[in-house]
Design a protein around this motif. Structure first.
Motif, PDB file in Angstrom:
ATOM      1  N   ARG A 196       0.825  -1.210   0.000  1.00 23.40           N
ATOM      2  CA  ARG A 196       0.000   0.000   0.000  1.00 23.40           C
ATOM      3  C   ARG A 196       0.859   1.259   0.000  1.00 23.40           C
ATOM      4  O   ARG A 196       0.527   2.247  -0.642  1.00 23.40           O
ATOM      5  N   GLN A 197       1.974   1.207   0.719  1.00 19.84           N
ATOM      6  CA  GLN A 197       2.865   2.360   0.787  1.00 19.84           C
ATOM      7  C   GLN A 197       3.662   2.544  -0.510  1.00 19.84           C
ATOM      8  O   GLN A 197       3.919   3.671  -0.931  1.00 19.84           O
ATOM      9  N   GLN A 198       4.093   1.439  -1.108  1.00 15.72           N
ATOM     10  CA  GLN A 198       4.896   1.491  -2.334  1.00 15.72           C
ATOM     11  C   GLN A 198       4.150   0.727  -3.421  1.00 15.72           C
ATOM     12  O   GLN A 198       4.413  -0.437  -3.683  1.00 15.72           O
ATOM     13  N   ARG A 199       3.194   1.394  -4.061  1.00 14.31           N
ATOM     14  CA  ARG A 199       2.357   0.743  -5.062  1.00 14.31           C
ATOM     15  C   ARG A 199       3.080   0.563  -6.392  1.00 14.31           C
ATOM     16  O   ARG A 199       2.842  -0.395  -7.108  1.00 14.31           O
ATOM     17  N   GLN A 200       3.949   1.482  -6.732  1.00  7.91           N
ATOM     18  CA  GLN A 200       4.638   1.446  -8.012  1.00  7.91           C
ATOM     19  C   GLN A 200       5.932   0.633  -7.910  1.00  7.91           C
ATOM     20  O   GLN A 200       6.478   0.452  -6.816  1.00  7.91           O
ATOM     21  N   PRO A 201       6.437   0.136  -9.036  1.00  8.71           N
ATOM     22  CA  PRO A 201       7.717  -0.593  -9.014  1.00  8.71           C
ATOM     23  C   PRO A 201       8.830   0.281  -8.440  1.00  8.71           C
ATOM     24  O   PRO A 201       8.856   1.503  -8.649  1.00  8.71           O
ATOM     25  N   TYR A 202       9.737  -0.363  -7.705  1.00 10.42           N
ATOM     26  CA  TYR A 202      10.820   0.369  -7.052  1.00 10.42           C
ATOM     27  C   TYR A 202      12.146  -0.339  -7.315  1.00 10.42           C
ATOM     28  O   TYR A 202      12.226  -1.566  -7.303  1.00 10.42           O
ATOM     29  N   MET A 203      13.190   0.447  -7.529  1.00  8.82           N
ATOM     30  CA  MET A 203      14.551  -0.071  -7.772  1.00  8.82           C
ATOM     31  C   MET A 203      14.554  -1.080  -8.922  1.00  8.82           C
ATOM     32  O   MET A 203      14.063  -0.776 -10.009  1.00  8.82           O
ATOM     33  N   ASP A 204      15.048  -2.273  -8.703  1.00  9.93           N
ATOM     34  CA  ASP A 204      15.162  -3.264  -9.784  1.00  9.93           C
ATOM     35  C   ASP A 204      13.805  -3.739 -10.294  1.00  9.93           C
ATOM     36  O   ASP A 204      13.716  -4.322 -11.380  1.00  9.93           O
ATOM     37  N   GLU A 205      12.758  -3.483  -9.516  1.00 11.09           N
ATOM     38  CA  GLU A 205      11.410  -3.818  -9.987  1.00 11.09           C
ATOM     39  C   GLU A 205      11.048  -3.057 -11.262  1.00 11.09           C
ATOM     40  O   GLU A 205      10.207  -3.504 -12.044  1.00 11.09           O
ATOM     41  N   LEU A 206      11.694  -1.924 -11.477  1.00  8.67           N
ATOM     42  CA  LEU A 206      11.438  -1.139 -12.679  1.00  8.67           C
ATOM     43  C   LEU A 206      11.798  -1.913 -13.944  1.00  8.67           C
ATOM     44  O   LEU A 206      11.280  -1.626 -15.032  1.00  8.67           O
ATOM     45  N   PHE A 207      12.699  -2.898 -13.803  1.00 13.39           N
ATOM     46  CA  PHE A 207      13.058  -3.760 -14.933  1.00 13.39           C
ATOM     47  C   PHE A 207      12.280  -5.076 -14.887  1.00 13.39           C
ATOM     48  O   PHE A 207      11.792  -5.558 -15.912  1.00 13.39           O
ATOM     49  N   HIS A 208      12.170  -5.652 -13.692  1.00 16.25           N
ATOM     50  CA  HIS A 208      11.561  -6.980 -13.562  1.00 16.25           C
ATOM     51  C   HIS A 208      10.058  -6.967 -13.842  1.00 16.25           C
ATOM     52  O   HIS A 208       9.552  -7.860 -14.530  1.00 16.25           O
ATOM     53  N   MET A 209       9.352  -5.981 -13.312  1.00 15.89           N
ATOM     54  CA  MET A 209       7.891  -5.993 -13.448  1.00 15.89           C
ATOM     55  C   MET A 209       7.412  -5.794 -14.887  1.00 15.89           C
ATOM     56  O   MET A 209       6.553  -6.551 -15.359  1.00 15.89           O
TER      57      MET A 209
ATOM     58  N   PRO B  67      16.947  -5.183 -22.435  1.00 21.23           N
ATOM     59  CA  PRO B  67      18.394  -5.443 -22.455  1.00 21.23           C
ATOM     60  C   PRO B  67      19.115  -5.058 -21.173  1.00 21.23           C
ATOM     61  O   PRO B  67      20.292  -5.391 -20.999  1.00 21.23           O
ATOM     62  N   MET B  68      18.433  -4.354 -20.252  1.00 19.88           N
ATOM     63  CA  MET B  68      19.061  -3.979 -18.987  1.00 19.88           C
ATOM     64  C   MET B  68      19.007  -5.112 -17.961  1.00 19.88           C
ATOM     65  O   MET B  68      19.710  -5.067 -16.949  1.00 19.88           O
ATOM     66  N   ILE B  69      18.186  -6.123 -18.210  1.00 20.83           N
ATOM     67  CA  ILE B  69      18.059  -7.244 -17.271  1.00 20.83           C
ATOM     68  C   ILE B  69      19.253  -8.182 -17.458  1.00 20.83           C
ATOM     69  O   ILE B  69      19.610  -8.543 -18.582  1.00 20.83           O
ATOM     70  N   THR B  70      19.870  -8.591 -16.362  1.00 22.12           N
ATOM     71  CA  THR B  70      21.101  -9.393 -16.436  1.00 22.12           C
ATOM     72  C   THR B  70      20.894 -10.872 -16.113  1.00 22.12           C
ATOM     73  O   THR B  70      21.829 -11.651 -16.221  1.00 22.12           O
ATOM     74  N   THR B  71      19.686 -11.261 -15.677  1.00 25.44           N
ATOM     75  CA  THR B  71      19.425 -12.654 -15.313  1.00 25.44           C
ATOM     76  C   THR B  71      18.492 -13.300 -16.330  1.00 25.44           C
ATOM     77  O   THR B  71      17.819 -12.617 -17.106  1.00 25.44           O
ATOM     78  N   LEU B  72      18.453 -14.619 -16.303  1.00 27.16           N
ATOM     79  CA  LEU B  72      17.572 -15.379 -17.187  1.00 27.16           C
ATOM     80  C   LEU B  72      16.116 -15.261 -16.702  1.00 27.16           C
ATOM     81  O   LEU B  72      15.860 -14.841 -15.566  1.00 27.16           O
TER      82      LEU B  72
ATOM     83  N   ILE C 104      28.673 -14.753 -18.792  1.00 31.54           N
ATOM     84  CA  ILE C 104      27.667 -15.253 -17.862  1.00 31.54           C
ATOM     85  C   ILE C 104      26.499 -14.289 -17.711  1.00 31.54           C
ATOM     86  O   ILE C 104      25.381 -14.684 -17.380  1.00 31.54           O
ATOM     87  N   VAL C 105      26.718 -13.002 -17.966  1.00 29.36           N
ATOM     88  CA  VAL C 105      25.688 -11.991 -17.773  1.00 29.36           C
ATOM     89  C   VAL C 105      24.827 -11.873 -19.023  1.00 29.36           C
ATOM     90  O   VAL C 105      25.331 -11.824 -20.138  1.00 29.36           O
ATOM     91  N   VAL C 106      23.518 -11.825 -18.821  1.00 32.46           N
ATOM     92  CA  VAL C 106      22.575 -11.558 -19.905  1.00 32.46           C
ATOM     93  C   VAL C 106      22.254 -10.069 -19.878  1.00 32.46           C
ATOM     94  O   VAL C 106      22.016  -9.505 -18.815  1.00 32.46           O
ATOM     95  N   GLY C 107      22.223  -9.431 -21.031  1.00 31.65           N
ATOM     96  CA  GLY C 107      21.838  -8.024 -21.073  1.00 31.65           C
ATOM     97  C   GLY C 107      22.974  -7.088 -20.719  1.00 31.65           C
ATOM     98  O   GLY C 107      24.078  -7.183 -21.269  1.00 31.65           O
ATOM     99  N   ASP C 108      22.732  -6.174 -19.774  1.00 31.00           N
ATOM    100  CA  ASP C 108      23.682  -5.117 -19.428  1.00 31.00           C
ATOM    101  C   ASP C 108      24.922  -5.687 -18.742  1.00 31.00           C
ATOM    102  O   ASP C 108      24.891  -6.067 -17.575  1.00 31.00           O
ATOM    103  N   ARG C 109      26.026  -5.727 -19.478  1.00 31.79           N
ATOM    104  CA  ARG C 109      27.278  -6.270 -18.933  1.00 31.79           C
ATOM    105  C   ARG C 109      28.227  -5.183 -18.445  1.00 31.79           C
ATOM    106  O   ARG C 109      29.170  -5.483 -17.704  1.00 31.79           O
ATOM    107  N   SER C 110      27.992  -3.960 -18.871  1.00 31.09           N
ATOM    108  CA  SER C 110      28.930  -2.881 -18.547  1.00 31.09           C
ATOM    109  C   SER C 110      29.035  -2.645 -17.045  1.00 31.09           C
ATOM    110  O   SER C 110      30.094  -2.255 -16.543  1.00 31.09           O
ATOM    111  N   ASN C 111      27.949  -2.889 -16.317  1.00 33.51           N
ATOM    112  CA  ASN C 111      27.951  -2.650 -14.870  1.00 33.51           C
ATOM    113  C   ASN C 111      28.083  -3.933 -14.058  1.00 33.51           C
ATOM    114  O   ASN C 111      27.896  -3.907 -12.842  1.00 33.51           O
TER     115      ASN C 111
END
Length: 471
Positions: free
Chosen positions: A29-42, A58-63, A272-279
């Motif tokens: 209820r307090q955090q209804r919108q995606p936050y942090m990495d949820e901005l990519f996952h959701m 392409p910013m997601i690094t996991t399968l 080993i990284v999928v997507g964003d490897r630079s970071n």
């Protein structure tokens, strides 16, 4: 599990789920919108919910394990209850998937403790139940079950794989390991750990036979340096035999198949990284091992820290001064030459690690060196607490910890979750007073984390977005 213990644990499981649901409802209820990495996952999960399986951020690094499981759980529920697309793929429903993983982790931890410590007649039901509850409340893991991150599901499938391997169901364990790999590629390390546990058991049996033939009384558990040298010599000789290697491969073939598939993935993906490897660049960040030992010492302090343990450590230093001088010099060299600081660690003030680094390590250039004696003590206690395990099991486990921590450039405590849980599952069960103190620490830290996340919000200059503190 005896019937009274089973009833108690069932009540605990239900109560824990109810409390987690109430807390989950308040956080959502307090955090209804995606936050942090949820901005990519959701958004990615919502694409899968809509049947768009070829679209990928392409910013997601996991399968896509988390998204596939989410769709597999939520879509049937939508058909059954007549939910609309907006409801079934909403942030709240997606986060609820992790809440289910969280309660599953509590159940698996209890099963693992009962399996690993079934020979410990001194331990009673309350001890096992309390231990599983405490481990399920490990603060970085517990907090992330309320957000749409990969950690809860990754932990669930890894623990499930470990449980099946302990029961000798290696094909099932390998299948679960593949699921864990789909959540996070680095879980290949814990697939190798399960195979290594089998190999360590086989090596320990063979070494016992060898020692009985030579009429030696050398212990097969972790002990003094001469015993370890004897064990290493036996290991090298054992692996020089093609017949022995063939036996081990036949024993561990389901896991070996996954490892071969992993190398195929590395070649196909180019890393080993999928997507964003630079970071997410790999490096030899040896101090990560020291940070992990320190993390373990903090969250297991009722078990690892006591005046007697400190006195034993000082006595060990007194008896082997040359050994510890060399160890200190090597540690200082590793800290000097191999300390890497990720740009996220210095820039993102929403994470606890930002403040730890700023207020401890950046106070003075010499602080990182002054902490070396503490690292050595933490490593000594970590090793000493595993002395009941065989030498070969320890070699394999430490190799897995090394590979799981050292290549990580970014300091994030959630990378320590799996090695910590496997460590705590395999040390002797602490006494009830120590466990209560450990559980109290977890409760306090979790309560503080949730309080800060909900109530101590802030904004960055030039931005209207609400920022929150978290692991």
């Amino acid at each position: 599990m005896e019937r009274p213990e089973g009833w108690c644990f069932s009540a605990l499981l239900s109560g824990s789920f109810l409390l987690s649901c109430l807390l989950f409802s308040h956080i959502s209820r307090q955090q209804r919108q995606p936050y942090m990495d949820e901005l990519f996952h959701m958004p990615q999960a919502q694409q899968y919910c809509g049947g768009h399986f070829r679209q990928w951020d392409p910013m997601i690094t996991t399968l896509p394990g988390l998204y596939l499981v989410s769709v597999g759980l939520l879509k049937p529920a939508a058909w059954l209850f007549g939910w609309s697309q907006d409801v079934v793929c909403s942030p709240g429903m997606l986060r609820f998937v992790n809440l289910l993983f969280g309660i599953g982790n509590l159940y698996l931890l209890n099963l693992l403790i009962c399996k690993i410590h079934h020979k410990n007649k001194a331990a009673f039901g309350f001890q096992r139940i309390l231990s599983s509850l405490t481990l399920s409340m490990l603060p970085p893991l517990y907090f992330l079950t309320f957000l749409y991150y990969t950690d809860a599901g990754s932990t669930f499938f890894t623990l499930f794989m470990y449980l099946m391997s302990l029961y000798g169901k290696h094909k099932t364990a390998a299948l679960l390991g593949f699921c864990a790999f789909l959540f996070r590629q680095t879980n290949i390390i814990w697939i190798i750990f399960c195979a290594g546990s089998l190999v360590a058991e086989k090596l320990t049996e063979a070494w016992k036979v060898e020692l009985s033939k030579k009429d030696k009384n050398v212990s097969t558990s972790t002990g003094s340096l001469p015993e370890s040298v004897e064990g290493l010599k036996f290991l090298v000789g054992y692996l020089m035999s093609f017949k022995n290697v063939k036996t081990l491969l036949i024993l561990t073939w389901p896991y070996a198949f996954l490892v071969l598939a992993f190398f195929g993935f590395l070649v196909f993906n180019g890393g080993i990284v999928v997507g964003d490897r630079s970071n997410h660049e790999a490096c030899l960040n040896f101090p990560q091992l020291f940070y992990f030992f320190s993390f373990t010492l903090v969250f297991s302090f009722p078990y690892l820290l006591s005046p007697q343990k400190i006195a034993n450590f000082l006595l060990s230093v007194w008896r082997q001064p040359v050994h510890y001088i060399l160890l200190t010099l090597v540690s200082l060299l590793l800290v000097c030459k191999f300390t890497y600081v990720h740009k996220y660690l210095l820039a993102d003030n929403r994470h606890y690690t930002f403040y730890i680094w700023q207020r401890i390590f950046q106070r003075h250039e010499l602080v990182k060196y002054a902490l070396v004696p503490g690292y050595i003590f933490a490593g000594w206690r970590f090793t000493d607490s595993l002395k009941s395990k065989s030498l070969f099991w320890n070699l394999m486990f430490f190799a897995c910890i090394f590979v799981a921590t050292v290549p990580q450039k970014l300091l994030e405590f959630r990378y320590f979750i799996l090695p910590y849980l496997i460590y705590r599952l395999n040390v002797p069960l602490p006494s009830v007073p120590r466990q209560l103190l450990e559980a109290g620490l977890c409760v306090v830290v979790n309560a503080l984390t949730v309080y800060l996340f909900l109530n101590k919000t802030f904004q960055w200059p030039g931005s209207e977005d609400i920022q929150r503190f978290m692991w």
